[in-house]
Write a protein that holds these residues in place. Structure first.
Motif, short mmCIF file in Angstrom:
data_model
loop_
_atom_site.label_atom_id
_atom_site.label_comp_id
_atom_site.label_asym_id
_atom_site.label_seq_id
_atom_site.Cartn_x
_atom_site.Cartn_y
_atom_site.Cartn_z
N ALA A 138 56.05 10.82 -22.52
CA ALA A 138 55.41 11.14 -21.24
C ALA A 138 53.96 10.68 -21.22
O ALA A 138 53.50 10.09 -20.23
CB ALA A 138 55.49 12.65 -20.98
N ALA A 139 53.23 10.92 -22.31
CA ALA A 139 51.83 10.52 -22.36
C ALA A 139 51.68 9.01 -22.24
O ALA A 139 50.79 8.51 -21.53
CB ALA A 139 51.21 11.00 -23.67
N LEU A 140 52.55 8.26 -22.89
CA LEU A 140 52.46 6.80 -22.85
C LEU A 140 52.88 6.26 -21.49
O LEU A 140 52.33 5.26 -21.01
CB LEU A 140 53.30 6.20 -23.97
CG LEU A 140 52.81 6.57 -25.38
CD1 LEU A 140 53.76 6.03 -26.43
CD2 LEU A 140 51.40 6.05 -25.62
N ASP A 141 53.86 6.91 -20.84
CA ASP A 141 54.22 6.49 -19.49
C ASP A 141 53.07 6.77 -18.52
O ASP A 141 52.82 5.98 -17.60
CB ASP A 141 55.48 7.24 -19.04
CG ASP A 141 56.75 6.66 -19.65
OD1 ASP A 141 56.73 5.47 -20.04
OD2 ASP A 141 57.76 7.38 -19.74
N PHE A 146 48.64 5.07 -15.09
CA PHE A 146 47.31 5.51 -14.64
C PHE A 146 46.18 5.08 -15.56
O PHE A 146 45.02 5.31 -15.24
CB PHE A 146 47.29 7.03 -14.50
CG PHE A 146 48.19 7.55 -13.41
CD1 PHE A 146 47.80 7.49 -12.08
CD2 PHE A 146 49.43 8.08 -13.71
CE1 PHE A 146 48.64 7.95 -11.08
CE2 PHE A 146 50.27 8.55 -12.72
CZ PHE A 146 49.87 8.48 -11.39
N GLY A 147 46.49 4.47 -16.69
CA GLY A 147 45.44 3.96 -17.55
C GLY A 147 45.25 4.74 -18.84
O GLY A 147 45.79 5.82 -19.05
N GLY A 151 46.31 8.74 -20.07
CA GLY A 151 47.30 8.92 -21.12
C GLY A 151 46.72 9.61 -22.35
O GLY A 151 47.39 10.43 -22.99
N LEU A 152 45.45 9.31 -22.67
CA LEU A 152 44.82 9.93 -23.83
C LEU A 152 44.67 11.43 -23.65
O LEU A 152 44.85 12.21 -24.60
CB LEU A 152 43.46 9.28 -24.09
CG LEU A 152 42.81 9.65 -25.43
CD1 LEU A 152 43.60 9.04 -26.59
CD2 LEU A 152 41.36 9.18 -25.48
N ALA A 153 44.35 11.87 -22.43
CA ALA A 153 44.21 13.30 -22.18
C ALA A 153 45.51 14.05 -22.46
O ALA A 153 45.50 15.15 -23.03
CB ALA A 153 43.76 13.53 -20.74
N VAL A 154 46.64 13.47 -22.08
CA VAL A 154 47.93 14.10 -22.32
C VAL A 154 48.30 14.02 -23.80
O VAL A 154 48.75 15.00 -24.40
CB VAL A 154 49.03 13.44 -21.46
CG1 VAL A 154 50.39 14.08 -21.75
CG2 VAL A 154 48.70 13.58 -19.97
N GLN A 184 47.72 -0.39 -22.27
CA GLN A 184 47.15 0.96 -22.14
C GLN A 184 47.88 1.94 -23.06
O GLN A 184 47.27 2.81 -23.69
CB GLN A 184 47.23 1.42 -20.68
CG GLN A 184 46.69 0.44 -19.66
CD GLN A 184 45.24 0.09 -19.91
OE1 GLN A 184 44.43 0.95 -20.21
NE2 GLN A 184 44.92 -1.20 -19.79
N ALA A 185 49.20 1.81 -23.12
CA ALA A 185 49.99 2.67 -24.00
C ALA A 185 49.61 2.44 -25.46
O ALA A 185 49.50 3.40 -26.24
CB ALA A 185 51.48 2.42 -23.79
N CYS A 186 49.39 1.19 -25.83
CA CYS A 186 49.02 0.89 -27.22
C CYS A 186 47.65 1.47 -27.56
O CYS A 186 47.42 1.91 -28.70
CB CYS A 186 49.04 -0.61 -27.45
SG CYS A 186 50.72 -1.31 -27.48
N LEU A 187 46.74 1.47 -26.61
CA LEU A 187 45.43 2.07 -26.85
C LEU A 187 45.57 3.57 -27.13
O LEU A 187 44.92 4.11 -28.02
CB LEU A 187 44.51 1.85 -25.65
CG LEU A 187 43.91 0.46 -25.49
CD1 LEU A 187 43.19 0.33 -24.15
CD2 LEU A 187 42.94 0.16 -26.63
#
Length: 333
Positions: A138-141, A146-147, A151-154, A184-187
């Motif tokens: 979910a966080a990576l999606d 959304f950037g 994703g990092l917050a989740v 973005q997911a890789c970050l």
């Protein structure tokens, strides 16, 4: 078992002996609430979920799952909410659902955002009795849509609460590398860390990574430890700089009242840091969300003060302008 007790399909109600006329009467008299075409909810269950965002959303997800022929899973912010992870105000506006193959239904499904994506069996679980992406997925999606900051917050919250396992994010992110928004997911996979304790801290850290500045320690002890010590949100030890994200929670949560006492303690705490030879820079969660460049400029100005006063190196942003620092809500390009 998948499915919420109290959420029914027309077919299931008919199998229990409810005629079309009885169904219409139940809706008219308020004992059943129509959620979607062919999907209903017991009125008592619907009322009980009022004011409980995750419980209400689980019912809406269950209705969508039935409407889609009991296929797919909640994704993105929908899955994050079901897992009790932080989501920004207004999210998810609609139920976010992913199917393994494109939907070819003849009717539009209002209040439902459909995505198509491949998934490993380990990426999906059952949350609140409905199928949903695991918190890591979910966080990576969220990051893909959304950037990085969003994703990092989740992801940080998932790691902190134990909902995301070590190495789980990087493994899933590797499979997404060539997808839309995969960078973005890789970050997120590379930088997620459970040491950060709030979405505002995660959003701030994302801005630091994007800007390419020296990265701080997160929630580090500066003076002592425990009840008599001082721990700070961000610490650039070499630059004698402390960063603090001010939020409303400590001033509005019952455990922190009265607010006047909190303000006094915060001033005393800052004085201790300054007496120990640190410069303190503050910003708000809203600034971290919507104006990360403002936050970065303030940090650099305070770092320059520390350099002048204390003779330490100055914190700078290398090649300013080569990295685009985006607010948390900016969609991936």
């Amino acid at each position: 078992m998948i499915g919420i007790r109290g959420v029914h399909t027309t077919k299931a109600l008919a199998a229990r002996g409810m005629s079309p006329g009885a169904l219409r009467h139940a809706v008219a008299t308020g004992s059943l609430v129509r959620l979607r075409r062919g999907v209903y909810c017991d009125a008592e269950l619907w009322r009980e979920s009022e004011g409980r965002a995750a419980a209400r959303h689980a019912i809406e997800v269950c209705a969508a799952w039935h409407a889609l022929g009991e296929r797919g899973w909640a994704a993105g912010y929908s899955a994050a909410l079901l897992a009790d992870l932080p989501v920004p105000a207004g999210q998810p506006g609609d139920v976010v659902f992913t199917l393994p193959r494109r939907w070819h239904g003849r009717r539009a499904l209002p209040g439902l955002r459909l995505r198509t994506a491949s998934v490993e069996p380990t990426d999906v679980t059952v949350l609140r009795a409905v199928p949903a992406a695991r918190p890591a997925r979910a966080a990576l999606d969220v990051a893909r849509e959304f950037g990085f900051a969003a994703g990092l917050a989740v992801a940080d919250a998932g790691l902190r609460r134990g909902a995301v396992g070590p190495g789980e994010l990087s493994g899933i992110a590797a499979r997404m590398a060539r997808w839309s928004g995969g960078r973005q997911a890789c970050l997120v996979g590379a930088w997620a860390n459970g040491a950060r304790e709030s979405p505002a801290e995660s959003l701030s850290y994302a801005a630091f990574v994007q800007a390419g500045i020296a990265l701080p320690e997160c929630n580090a002890w500066v003076l002592g430890s425990g009840a008599g010590g001082v721990r700070v949100d961000f610490l650039w030890r070499r630059f004698r700089l402390v960063g603090e994200v001010d939020g409303r929670i400590k001033y509005t949560d019952q455990a922190w009242r009265p607010a006047e006492r909190v303000l006094v303690e915060e001033k005393q705490r800052q004085l201790r840091l300054e007496e120990a030879g640190f410069v303190v820079v503050r910003w708000t969660g809203a600034e971290a969300m919507y104006h990360p460049d403002v936050v970065l400029d303030r940090i650099i100005r305070h770092a320059a003060l520390a350099a002048d006063r204390l003779g330490v190196p100055a914190l700078t942003i290398p090649a300013r302008g080569t990295v685009k620092v985006t607010p948390w809500h900016a969609e991936c390009e």
